[in-house]
Design an enzyme around this catalytic site. Structure first.
Site, PDB file in Angstrom:
ATOM      1  N   ASN A   9       0.890  -1.314   0.033  1.00 37.68           N
ATOM      2  CA  ASN A   9       0.202   0.079  -0.108  1.00 37.68           C
ATOM      3  C   ASN A   9       0.990   1.207   0.048  1.00 37.68           C
ATOM      4  O   ASN A   9       1.587   1.581   1.113  1.00 37.68           O
ATOM      5  CB  ASN A   9      -0.731   0.006   1.310  1.00 37.68           C
ATOM      6  CG  ASN A   9      -1.821   1.174   1.357  1.00 37.68           C
ATOM      7  OD1 ASN A   9      -1.747   1.876   0.507  1.00 37.68           O
ATOM      8  ND2 ASN A   9      -2.263   1.252   2.495  1.00 37.68           N
ATOM      9  N   LYS A  11       0.131   4.260  -0.055  1.00 34.85           N
ATOM     10  CA  LYS A  11      -0.483   5.403   0.363  1.00 34.85           C
ATOM     11  C   LYS A  11      -0.499   6.777  -0.283  1.00 34.85           C
ATOM     12  O   LYS A  11      -0.276   6.667  -1.581  1.00 34.85           O
ATOM     13  CB  LYS A  11       0.263   5.697   1.842  1.00 34.85           C
ATOM     14  CG  LYS A  11      -0.085   4.290   2.740  1.00 34.85           C
ATOM     15  CD  LYS A  11       0.146   4.408   4.405  1.00 34.85           C
ATOM     16  CE  LYS A  11       0.004   3.231   4.764  1.00 34.85           C
ATOM     17  NZ  LYS A  11       0.047   3.055   6.308  1.00 34.85           N
ATOM     18  N   HIS A  96      -9.459   1.153   5.502  1.00 28.66           N
ATOM     19  CA  HIS A  96      -7.939   1.636   6.152  1.00 28.66           C
ATOM     20  C   HIS A  96      -8.119   2.431   7.358  1.00 28.66           C
ATOM     21  O   HIS A  96      -8.825   3.192   7.392  1.00 28.66           O
ATOM     22  CB  HIS A  96      -6.962   1.925   5.063  1.00 28.66           C
ATOM     23  CG  HIS A  96      -5.638   1.861   5.604  1.00 28.66           C
ATOM     24  ND1 HIS A  96      -5.204   2.772   6.363  1.00 28.66           N
ATOM     25  CD2 HIS A  96      -4.708   0.836   5.335  1.00 28.66           C
ATOM     26  CE1 HIS A  96      -3.900   2.442   6.574  1.00 28.66           C
ATOM     27  NE2 HIS A  96      -3.620   1.373   6.104  1.00 28.66           N
ATOM     28  N   GLU A  98      -6.545   4.896   7.974  1.00 30.44           N
ATOM     29  CA  GLU A  98      -6.419   6.355   7.875  1.00 30.44           C
ATOM     30  C   GLU A  98      -7.547   6.745   7.502  1.00 30.44           C
ATOM     31  O   GLU A  98      -7.971   7.821   8.218  1.00 30.44           O
ATOM     32  CB  GLU A  98      -4.831   6.525   6.940  1.00 30.44           C
ATOM     33  CG  GLU A  98      -3.644   5.954   7.763  1.00 30.44           C
ATOM     34  CD  GLU A  98      -2.685   5.235   6.887  1.00 30.44           C
ATOM     35  OE1 GLU A  98      -2.592   5.638   5.687  1.00 30.44           O
ATOM     36  OE2 GLU A  98      -1.803   5.099   7.579  1.00 30.44           O
ATOM     37  N   GLU A 165      -4.968  -5.159  10.736  1.00 29.68           N
ATOM     38  CA  GLU A 165      -3.980  -4.193  10.689  1.00 29.68           C
ATOM     39  C   GLU A 165      -4.131  -3.189  12.429  1.00 29.68           C
ATOM     40  O   GLU A 165      -4.961  -2.375  12.260  1.00 29.68           O
ATOM     41  CB  GLU A 165      -4.059  -2.973   9.728  1.00 29.68           C
ATOM     42  CG  GLU A 165      -3.624  -3.608   8.555  1.00 29.68           C
ATOM     43  CD  GLU A 165      -3.173  -2.440   7.578  1.00 29.68           C
ATOM     44  OE1 GLU A 165      -2.266  -2.773   6.979  1.00 29.68           O
ATOM     45  OE2 GLU A 165      -4.013  -1.509   7.258  1.00 29.68           O
ATOM     46  N   GLY A 171       3.311   1.773  11.219  1.00 25.87           N
ATOM     47  CA  GLY A 171       4.044   2.952  10.652  1.00 25.87           C
ATOM     48  C   GLY A 171       4.798   3.227  12.003  1.00 25.87           C
ATOM     49  O   GLY A 171       5.512   4.181  11.989  1.00 25.87           O
ATOM     50  N   SER A 204       4.146  -2.671  10.078  1.00 29.46           N
ATOM     51  CA  SER A 204       5.603  -2.511  10.423  1.00 29.46           C
ATOM     52  C   SER A 204       5.969  -3.953   9.905  1.00 29.46           C
ATOM     53  O   SER A 204       6.794  -4.536  10.522  1.00 29.46           O
ATOM     54  CB  SER A 204       5.949  -2.401  11.745  1.00 29.46           C
ATOM     55  OG  SER A 204       5.647  -1.215  12.190  1.00 29.46           O
TER      56      SER A 204
HETATM   57  P1  13P Z   1       3.559   0.143   7.770  1.00 27.71           P
HETATM   58  O1  13P Z   1       3.766  -1.131   7.020  1.00 27.71           O
HETATM   59  O2  13P Z   1       4.197   1.282   7.442  1.00 27.71           O
HETATM   60  O3  13P Z   1       3.209  -0.018   9.132  1.00 27.71           O
HETATM   61  O4  13P Z   1       1.660   0.512   7.244  1.00 27.71           O
HETATM   62  C1  13P Z   1       1.012  -0.401   7.420  1.00 27.71           C
HETATM   63  C2  13P Z   1      -0.155  -0.390   6.465  1.00 27.71           C
HETATM   64  O5  13P Z   1      -0.962   0.698   6.937  1.00 27.71           O
HETATM   65  C3  13P Z   1      -0.573  -0.941   5.304  1.00 27.71           C
HETATM   66  O6  13P Z   1      -1.906  -0.689   4.704  1.00 27.71           O
END
Ligand code: 13P
Length: 243
Positions: A9, A11, A96, A98, A165, A171, A204
């Site tokens: 992803n 982003k 997601h 976010e 997740e 992150g 992560s």
């Molecule tokens: P990270 O791998 O940067 O922790 O992000 C995970 C994520 O949100 C994938 O959709």
């Protein structure tokens, strides 16, 4: 037999020019023996058409990072399933954490997005996961179960991917313990009551932990953020080996 889905992803990263360069670097690093796994990239909407061109002939499939429930209409800033299909998109990430956090997406909206994806032969990747506070209060299972039940209402379980997740692992460099992630992924499959349900882990994921994560019996792939932005790291993740 559940075929793992390894998805990156991106982003809000990567211009079209950067996406082209990335693909040129990534493809030669992939092992020949990756037919037993799906490999998916979810770029920003703006890079979909470029990627659709450059992934041709490679094992990489495309995902969008969202999808709307209407085919067209007065929905500023949204993208419809029909628009995605034009760019050979196969998957659509919905729910997601976010957009849940920044745009207050509800489970009901997420379910509408997932249903619309399935109705157009896109496979929704429905993300679920608890916050740190919810985990500390012992509410993780209840929260995830609600997200799964509402997000997957009237969804065909054979044409969906669920991504577990945990928000506190996204992150942050703090991966969820593999056994705990495995336990939650197994619970999700049990709640959906479909033994072949594909359940990914995300949060992560890195070259250094992918082999352990993919050795877990209830984890069928990963949704990778930061580490998918570097072709070498993502190639190592795609080329995982069960230990
Ligand atoms: P990270 O791998 O940067 O922790 O992000 C995970 C994520 O949100 C994938 O959709």
């Amino acid at each position: 037999m559940r075929k793992p889905v390894i998805a990156g992803n991106w982003k809000m990263h990567m211009t079209c020019a950067e996406a082209r360069k990335y693909m040129a670097d990534l493809v030669p690093l992939l092992n020949k023996s990756v037919e037993d796994r799906h490999i998916v990239l979810a770029p920003a909407f703006t890079a979909l058409s470029t990627l659709a061109e450059v992934v041709k002939g490679s094992p990489i499939e495309l995902s969008s990072q969202n999808v709307h429930w209407e085919d067209q209409g007065a929905f500023t800033a949204e993208v419809s399933p029909k628009m995605l299909l034009e760019h050979q998109v196969k998957y659509a990430i919905v729910g997601h954490s976010e957009p849940r956090k920044y745009f207050s997406e509800s489970d009901e909206q997420i379910n509408l997005r997932a249903r619309s994806a399935q109705a157009h032969d896109l496979i929704p990747i429905v993300c679920v996961g608890e916050s740190n506070d919810q985990r500390e209060r012992g509410e993780a299972e209840r929260v995830i179960r609600r997200q799964v039940e509402q997000g997957l209402e009237d969804i065909l379980p054979e044409k969906v991917v669920v991504a577990y997740e945990p928000i506190w692992a996204i992150g942050t460099g703090k991966t969820c313990d593999s056994f705990e992630a495995n336990r939650i992924c197994g619970l999700i499959r049990k709640w959906v009551d479909y033994p072949d349900l594909i359940v990914q882990y995300g949060g992560s994921v890195k070259p250094g932990n992918i082999d352990e994560i993919m050795s877990m019996t209830d984890i069928d792939g990963v949704l990778v953020g930061g580490a998918s932005l570097d072709p070498e790291s993502f190639a190592r993740i795609i080329n995982y080996q069960v230990i």
